[in-house]
Write a protein that holds these residues in place. Structure first.
Motif, mmCIF file in Angstrom:
data_model
loop_
_atom_site.group_PDB
_atom_site.id
_atom_site.type_symbol
_atom_site.label_atom_id
_atom_site.label_comp_id
_atom_site.label_asym_id
_atom_site.label_seq_id
_atom_site.Cartn_x
_atom_site.Cartn_y
_atom_site.Cartn_z
ATOM 1 N N THR A 179 0.819 -1.205 0.000
ATOM 2 C CA THR A 179 0.000 0.000 0.000
ATOM 3 C C THR A 179 0.852 1.253 0.000
ATOM 4 O OG1 THR A 179 -1.663 -1.223 1.243
ATOM 5 C CG2 THR A 179 -1.898 1.165 1.185
ATOM 6 N N LEU A 180 1.848 1.322 0.893
ATOM 7 C CA LEU A 180 2.703 2.507 0.975
ATOM 8 C C LEU A 180 3.448 2.732 -0.334
ATOM 9 C CD1 LEU A 180 3.784 4.807 2.693
ATOM 10 C CD2 LEU A 180 5.571 3.283 3.511
ATOM 11 N N THR A 181 3.951 1.666 -0.933
ATOM 12 C CA THR A 181 4.658 1.786 -2.210
ATOM 13 C C THR A 181 3.734 2.330 -3.291
ATOM 14 O OG1 THR A 181 6.039 -0.103 -1.602
ATOM 15 C CG2 THR A 181 6.000 0.500 -3.932
ATOM 16 N N LEU A 182 2.499 1.828 -3.341
ATOM 17 C CA LEU A 182 1.537 2.304 -4.330
ATOM 18 C C LEU A 182 1.196 3.772 -4.111
ATOM 19 C CD1 LEU A 182 -0.848 -0.789 -4.552
ATOM 20 C CD2 LEU A 182 0.831 -0.030 -6.237
ATOM 21 N N ILE A 183 1.057 4.207 -2.863
ATOM 22 C CA ILE A 183 0.773 5.608 -2.563
ATOM 23 C C ILE A 183 1.923 6.494 -3.029
ATOM 24 C CG2 ILE A 183 0.508 7.279 -0.675
ATOM 25 C CD1 ILE A 183 -1.102 5.096 0.817
ATOM 26 N N ILE A 184 3.151 6.082 -2.708
ATOM 27 C CA ILE A 184 4.327 6.871 -3.100
ATOM 28 C C ILE A 184 4.417 6.963 -4.625
ATOM 29 C CG2 ILE A 184 6.858 6.893 -3.115
ATOM 30 C CD1 ILE A 184 6.713 5.717 -0.257
ATOM 31 N N VAL A 185 4.247 5.848 -5.311
ATOM 32 C CA VAL A 185 4.309 5.846 -6.778
ATOM 33 C C VAL A 185 3.197 6.727 -7.353
ATOM 34 C CG1 VAL A 185 3.975 4.392 -8.825
ATOM 35 C CG2 VAL A 185 5.469 3.628 -6.982
ATOM 36 N N GLY A 186 1.999 6.673 -6.765
ATOM 37 C CA GLY A 186 0.889 7.508 -7.232
ATOM 38 C C GLY A 186 1.166 8.988 -7.045
ATOM 39 N N VAL A 187 1.692 9.373 -5.884
ATOM 40 C CA VAL A 187 1.997 10.779 -5.609
ATOM 41 C C VAL A 187 3.095 11.276 -6.534
ATOM 42 C CG1 VAL A 187 2.975 12.349 -3.890
ATOM 43 C CG2 VAL A 187 1.170 10.753 -3.226
ATOM 44 N N VAL A 188 4.178 10.500 -6.660
ATOM 45 C CA VAL A 188 5.284 10.905 -7.531
ATOM 46 C C VAL A 188 4.807 11.006 -8.980
ATOM 47 C CG1 VAL A 188 7.519 10.183 -8.459
ATOM 48 C CG2 VAL A 188 7.102 10.052 -6.011
ATOM 49 N N GLY A 189 4.025 10.031 -9.419
ATOM 50 C CA GLY A 189 3.490 10.069 -10.778
ATOM 51 C C GLY A 189 2.588 11.277 -10.994
ATOM 52 N N GLY A 190 1.750 11.583 -10.003
ATOM 53 C CA GLY A 190 0.878 12.750 -10.092
ATOM 54 C C GLY A 190 1.666 14.049 -10.158
ATOM 55 N N LEU A 191 2.719 14.153 -9.337
ATOM 56 C CA LEU A 191 3.553 15.358 -9.349
ATOM 57 C C LEU A 191 4.263 15.522 -10.692
ATOM 58 C CD1 LEU A 191 5.092 15.290 -5.761
ATOM 59 C CD2 LEU A 191 3.377 16.869 -6.655
ATOM 60 N N ILE A 192 4.765 14.438 -11.231
ATOM 61 C CA ILE A 192 5.416 14.503 -12.543
ATOM 62 C C ILE A 192 4.396 14.915 -13.608
ATOM 63 C CG2 ILE A 192 6.523 13.121 -14.350
ATOM 64 C CD1 ILE A 192 7.919 11.564 -12.086
ATOM 65 N N GLY A 193 3.203 14.370 -13.530
ATOM 66 C CA GLY A 193 2.147 14.744 -14.478
ATOM 67 C C GLY A 193 1.797 16.215 -14.368
ATOM 68 N N LEU A 194 1.657 16.747 -13.135
ATOM 69 C CA LEU A 194 1.379 18.171 -12.944
ATOM 70 C C LEU A 194 2.507 19.038 -13.476
ATOM 71 C CD1 LEU A 194 -0.248 18.266 -9.383
ATOM 72 C CD2 LEU A 194 -1.324 18.840 -11.570
ATOM 73 N N LEU A 195 3.741 18.622 -13.251
ATOM 74 C CA LEU A 195 4.892 19.380 -13.739
ATOM 75 C C LEU A 195 4.880 19.447 -15.265
ATOM 76 C CD1 LEU A 195 7.541 20.816 -13.015
ATOM 77 C CD2 LEU A 195 8.685 18.609 -13.163
ATOM 78 N N ILE A 196 4.597 18.325 -15.912
ATOM 79 C CA ILE A 196 4.525 18.303 -17.376
ATOM 80 C C ILE A 196 3.379 19.186 -17.861
ATOM 81 C CG2 ILE A 196 4.002 16.820 -19.362
ATOM 82 C CD1 ILE A 196 5.574 14.593 -17.895
ATOM 83 N N LEU A 197 2.215 19.118 -17.197
ATOM 84 C CA LEU A 197 1.079 19.949 -17.563
ATOM 85 C C LEU A 197 1.424 21.430 -17.396
ATOM 86 C CD1 LEU A 197 -1.892 20.055 -18.443
ATOM 87 C CD2 LEU A 197 -2.509 19.988 -16.007
ATOM 88 N N PHE A 198 2.063 21.794 -16.287
ATOM 89 C CA PHE A 198 2.475 23.176 -16.032
ATOM 90 C C PHE A 198 3.425 23.656 -17.126
ATOM 91 C CE2 PHE A 198 5.638 26.091 -14.198
ATOM 92 C CZ PHE A 198 4.811 27.166 -13.902
ATOM 93 N N MET A 199 4.411 22.826 -17.487
ATOM 94 C CA MET A 199 5.374 23.209 -18.519
ATOM 95 C C MET A 199 4.679 23.381 -19.871
ATOM 96 S SD MET A 199 8.591 20.814 -17.316
ATOM 97 C CE MET A 199 9.441 20.952 -18.857
ATOM 98 N N LEU A 200 3.701 22.537 -20.163
ATOM 99 C CA LEU A 200 2.963 22.634 -21.413
ATOM 100 C C LEU A 200 2.130 23.913 -21.457
ATOM 101 C CD1 LEU A 200 2.288 21.139 -24.044
ATOM 102 C CD2 LEU A 200 0.392 20.064 -22.847
ATOM 103 N N ILE A 201 1.436 24.233 -20.368
ATOM 104 C CA ILE A 201 0.632 25.464 -20.291
ATOM 105 C C ILE A 201 1.540 26.684 -20.427
ATOM 106 C CG2 ILE A 201 -0.776 26.886 -18.750
ATOM 107 C CD1 ILE A 201 -2.021 24.250 -17.716
ATOM 108 N N LYS A 202 2.688 26.679 -19.740
ATOM 109 C CA LYS A 202 3.638 27.791 -19.819
ATOM 110 C C LYS A 202 4.088 27.988 -21.265
ATOM 111 C CE LYS A 202 8.248 29.130 -18.346
ATOM 112 N NZ LYS A 202 9.468 28.670 -17.732
ATOM 113 N N ARG A 203 4.380 26.910 -21.951
ATOM 114 C CA ARG A 203 4.846 26.985 -23.335
ATOM 115 C C ARG A 203 3.777 27.580 -24.240
ATOM 116 N NH1 ARG A 203 9.544 23.947 -25.622
ATOM 117 N NH2 ARG A 203 9.612 24.925 -27.657
#
Length: 192
Positions: free
Chosen positions: A139-163
């Motif tokens: 469970t903890l591993t899945l939560i960490i992977v989900g949070v990290v994946g979500g943060l990476i997704g938000l970062l990519i979305l932010f960079m795309l919007i900025k562009r």
């Protein structure tokens, strides 16, 4: 050329315990200790021996040829041979019955092939004996992977919007410059 012949013989016999060399068994259960061998030039009067912790022989078998099954030379009553050498794979696996905590340790599958000038090879497997199998909670591993994946997704979305925003701003500014230049050029022509 004799050196090349010896070189080929050294690598002709290979012994393997599979992809992993560790096995976990439940106390008072039976456990399979896998071992197979391959040889490029065949075998005759091949001898295989299983050792516990490098010194104690727990099973010895002899195989006359590819057409015959192994014959027991010596063994422990708690060890059962479950392999076969007449099929496609030369399987010399054993089953250790009613394992105890004292059975934990290193098991070595040793093979000697007289047809290959007594080439000898072995493979080792480590046995761990446990009181009960523990299910791993991921469970903890899945939560960490989900949070990290979500943060990476938000970062990519932010960079795309900025562009996109920067692209729109640049196009807007380029359009204003064209208007200023053309109106400025028209004014100069009329005044001149």
């Amino acid at each position: 050329l004799p050196g090349l012949h010896v070189f080929a013989i050294v690598f002709a016999l290979e012994v393997s315990v599979g992809k992993t060399n560790t096995v976990m068994a439940l106390n008072n259960s039976d456990v399979l200790l896998p071992c197979t061998f391959t040889t490029c030039i065949g075998f005759q009067d091949l001898v295989f021996t299983w050792y516990f912790n490098s010194t104690e022989k727990i099973y010895t078998g002899k195989i006359k040829s590819k057409a015959s099954e192994p014959v027991v030379v010596g063994g422990n009553p708690r060890v059962e041979f479950v392999g076969s050498t007449t099929g496609k794979e030369n399987n010399i696996s054993i089953v250790l019955k009613n394992v105890e905590f004292s059975d934990a340790g290193k098991y070595t599958c040793h093979v000697k092939n007289p047809k290959e000038k007594n080439a000898q090879h072995n493979a080792t497997i480590f046995l761990t004996v446990v009181q009960k199998m523990v299910e791993t909670d991921n469970t903890l591993t899945l939560i960490i992977v989900g949070v990290v994946g979500g943060l990476i997704g938000l970062l990519i979305l932010f960079m795309l919007i900025k562009r996109v925003v920067l692209f729109i701003i640049k196009k807007t500014q380029d359009g204003k410059k064209e208007c200023l230049v053309s109106s400025s050029g028209n004014d100069n022509t009329e005044n001149g």
